[in-house]
Enzyme design. Sequence first.
Site, mmCIF file in Angstrom:
data_model
loop_
_atom_site.group_PDB
_atom_site.id
_atom_site.type_symbol
_atom_site.label_atom_id
_atom_site.label_comp_id
_atom_site.label_asym_id
_atom_site.label_seq_id
_atom_site.Cartn_x
_atom_site.Cartn_y
_atom_site.Cartn_z
ATOM 1 N N HIS A 137 0.952 -0.754 -0.070
ATOM 2 C CA HIS A 137 0.220 -0.046 0.175
ATOM 3 C C HIS A 137 1.124 1.465 -0.175
ATOM 4 O O HIS A 137 2.065 1.187 0.274
ATOM 5 C CB HIS A 137 -0.827 -0.199 1.391
ATOM 6 C CG HIS A 137 -0.186 -0.423 2.331
ATOM 7 N ND1 HIS A 137 0.536 0.846 3.309
ATOM 8 C CD2 HIS A 137 0.589 -1.058 3.505
ATOM 9 C CE1 HIS A 137 0.918 0.509 4.311
ATOM 10 N NE2 HIS A 137 0.599 -1.057 4.755
ATOM 11 N N ASP A 177 3.960 -4.455 3.896
ATOM 12 C CA ASP A 177 5.654 -4.867 3.853
ATOM 13 C C ASP A 177 5.938 -5.898 3.927
ATOM 14 O O ASP A 177 5.970 -6.987 3.534
ATOM 15 C CB ASP A 177 6.018 -3.600 4.726
ATOM 16 C CG ASP A 177 5.200 -3.816 5.963
ATOM 17 O OD1 ASP A 177 4.662 -4.383 6.277
ATOM 18 O OD2 ASP A 177 5.602 -2.632 6.473
#
Length: 432
Positions: A44, A290
């Site tokens: 994101h 991540d």
Amino acid sequence: MADGSCLGSGPQLGLIALLVVLLFSAVPLAQSRELRFVTLVYRHGDRSPVHGYPTDVHKESVWPQGYGQLTQVGMKQHWDLGQELRARYKGFLNESYNRHEIYVRSTDVDRTLMSAEANLAGLYPPEGPQIFNPNITWQPIPIHTIPESEDQLLKFPISPCPAYVKLQEETRQSAEYINMTTTYKAFLQMVANKTGLSDCTLESVWSVYDTLFCEKTHNFSLPTWATADVLSKLNKLKDFSFVFLFGVHERVKKARLQGGVLVDQILKNMTAAANNASNGLKLLAYSAHDSTLGALQLALDVYNGKQAPYASCHIFELYKEDSGNFTVQMYFRNESGKTPYPVSLPGCAHACPLQDFQSLLQPILAQDWEEECQTTSFIMTEETIIGLTIGAIALFIIIVVLMLLSCNEPKDDGYQHVSDEGDDHETKGLAM
């Protein structure tokens, strides 16, 4: 005077030209390789901190949408990525949105869903009949998701997985982990004191760095103790926390239980595309975190040791070569505006034959994930729960029936009085 030209006369030129034509016609021209399928796994965009810490003067209220939410900066980052993907796959993807060509899946988190929306806005600005309002250069495109509690493809670490928990316990006993703990013990205690956190470990300190990083990025003031040296150490510890999750100790075993699950699905999708079984699908995008990229890249053994930045994107491209064979090429886009750099699977060329790509990754693919995770002793299926419930009810009914039958049986007096005159002793009967 003789002509010094070496080109010769007209007939000779014609003969030479004919020979050149024949020569080139005898050598087949190389056909261009064909891109057949693309998989994207991206993080994101820029967001607000996931958490605060007790002594932080900047509370959740300073962030327009609260903690963990995509910012306007993050929206722009993913719109830019969408534009870059549009340029990269020009001629491969249809210029306008075609629902048969692309499928997008996201974790069920606001910032990943919104990032996918911004990405698609850049990838597919509406054209012609797709424009439903001339003042809006956007069109709705579906994004698919499932509840976080059920997501065992993109939300990492995947749980419950007792075998993975055991590996993490072993990791805490590894020399590298113990050395990091010893080296940064005083530093971690200082951070705990300054932040007001009761527990600040190698595994949790990332959230302190995350908060400070987000605040610095958005021009909030930092506390005086958050010096450049402190931020540098926090950054290093944050990067270590990602490696701890999926590496440090027994990387391959962890990969089988974590990132290998995503790799397995990506391989299945590419194999289907190679076998013309993808039903026209050309691009599959996963909008995630991540930790997703960390799990994926450590499973592939291509992780660079650094946290994946906002809007970073791991790319898998499947090509059909002139020979008819298929190859896989990977790229990692970790900086806006820069061409994604090539990533090679260890043991293979950058253009890795699909069969070799699959073979090299076999060690990280679990044959039976639930069995390897040892979830059978941890999770009861719906059928098992129903069976146990029915069994318990049946047992209860049997006990009640036996008690009722027991109550209806004739009873012997527990005590008998002896009527012998002159003897006032009460004789206790035996309860059989």
